[in-house]
Enzyme design. Sequence first.
Site, mmCIF file in Angstrom:
data_model
loop_
_atom_site.group_PDB
_atom_site.id
_atom_site.type_symbol
_atom_site.label_atom_id
_atom_site.label_comp_id
_atom_site.label_asym_id
_atom_site.label_seq_id
_atom_site.Cartn_x
_atom_site.Cartn_y
_atom_site.Cartn_z
ATOM 1 N N VAL A 107 0.810 -1.217 0.000
ATOM 2 C CA VAL A 107 0.000 0.000 0.000
ATOM 3 C C VAL A 107 0.841 1.264 0.000
ATOM 4 O O VAL A 107 0.325 2.350 -0.281
ATOM 5 C CB VAL A 107 -0.996 0.029 1.185
ATOM 6 C CG1 VAL A 107 -1.993 -1.102 1.078
ATOM 7 C CG2 VAL A 107 -0.269 0.028 2.528
ATOM 8 N N TYR A 154 2.281 6.984 15.289
ATOM 9 C CA TYR A 154 1.125 6.145 14.959
ATOM 10 C C TYR A 154 -0.165 6.909 15.237
ATOM 11 O O TYR A 154 -1.086 6.941 14.407
ATOM 12 C CB TYR A 154 1.197 4.869 15.790
ATOM 13 C CG TYR A 154 0.033 3.926 15.617
ATOM 14 C CD1 TYR A 154 0.001 3.008 14.571
ATOM 15 C CD2 TYR A 154 -1.020 3.919 16.532
ATOM 16 C CE1 TYR A 154 -1.064 2.127 14.429
ATOM 17 C CE2 TYR A 154 -2.085 3.040 16.400
ATOM 18 C CZ TYR A 154 -2.095 2.139 15.337
ATOM 19 O OH TYR A 154 -3.148 1.265 15.202
#
Length: 246
Positions: free
Chosen positions: A61, A152
Amino acid sequence: MGTLDSKVAIVTGAGRGIGRAIAEKFAHEGANVVVADLDADASAEVAKHLGGGALGIGTDVTSRESVEAMVTRVRDAVGQIDVLVNNAGWDKAGPFVDSDPTDWDRIVRVNLYGVLHTSKAVLPTFINQGFGSVVNIASDAGRVGSSGEAVYSATKGGVIAFTKTIAREVARHGVRANAVCPGPTDTALFEEFAGPKLRESLARAIPFRRIGTPGDVAGAVAFLASDEAAYITGQTLSVSGGLTMS
């Protein structure tokens, strides 16, 4: 009949963990699942396990070319795409001041650019056909923060904001976009940084007194992907056992 009968659904990061659980739930609900994962062998194994019209495609991705090739292959093979689930993700936990910028780059490329790449490749199809559902797997870390997961958390907050903006842009075309935010979930990624003490303390903090399972998340994703959620878009749903409430 299942709630996703005859729908073609792309699920990224579906070789294990939450992504695999989503793929299994979708197949159970009647969807033809495209298992997209960086690990091509895992993609093939899960697709074989699902059977039916499942298709396993090795996909990176972080690469627009890889994503576009996957989407082209899906269109050529089955002629339609109805659902996109952006689940692929990666993290390396630790205090931000001790973090390696090389890891920042990978976290951003997988968690944020991965969603941009797949959305850019699939949304035109949804717009042209006048329907489609995007479900982005964000995280409660992107809503409330998470110690040791600064970058994150930043990427997942970005995913939430991106989801809301896309939902506004494509609603007039009959296309929906929603985000699901898992809390602590029993996956291999969770096990990599959560030892027994952290796991126990998190379980105590969760009102249901247990860590979530991939199946807990999969049920929420299947609902948002289905026509039963036809009037729901731009929403952020936490699946955290009550750890976070809004």
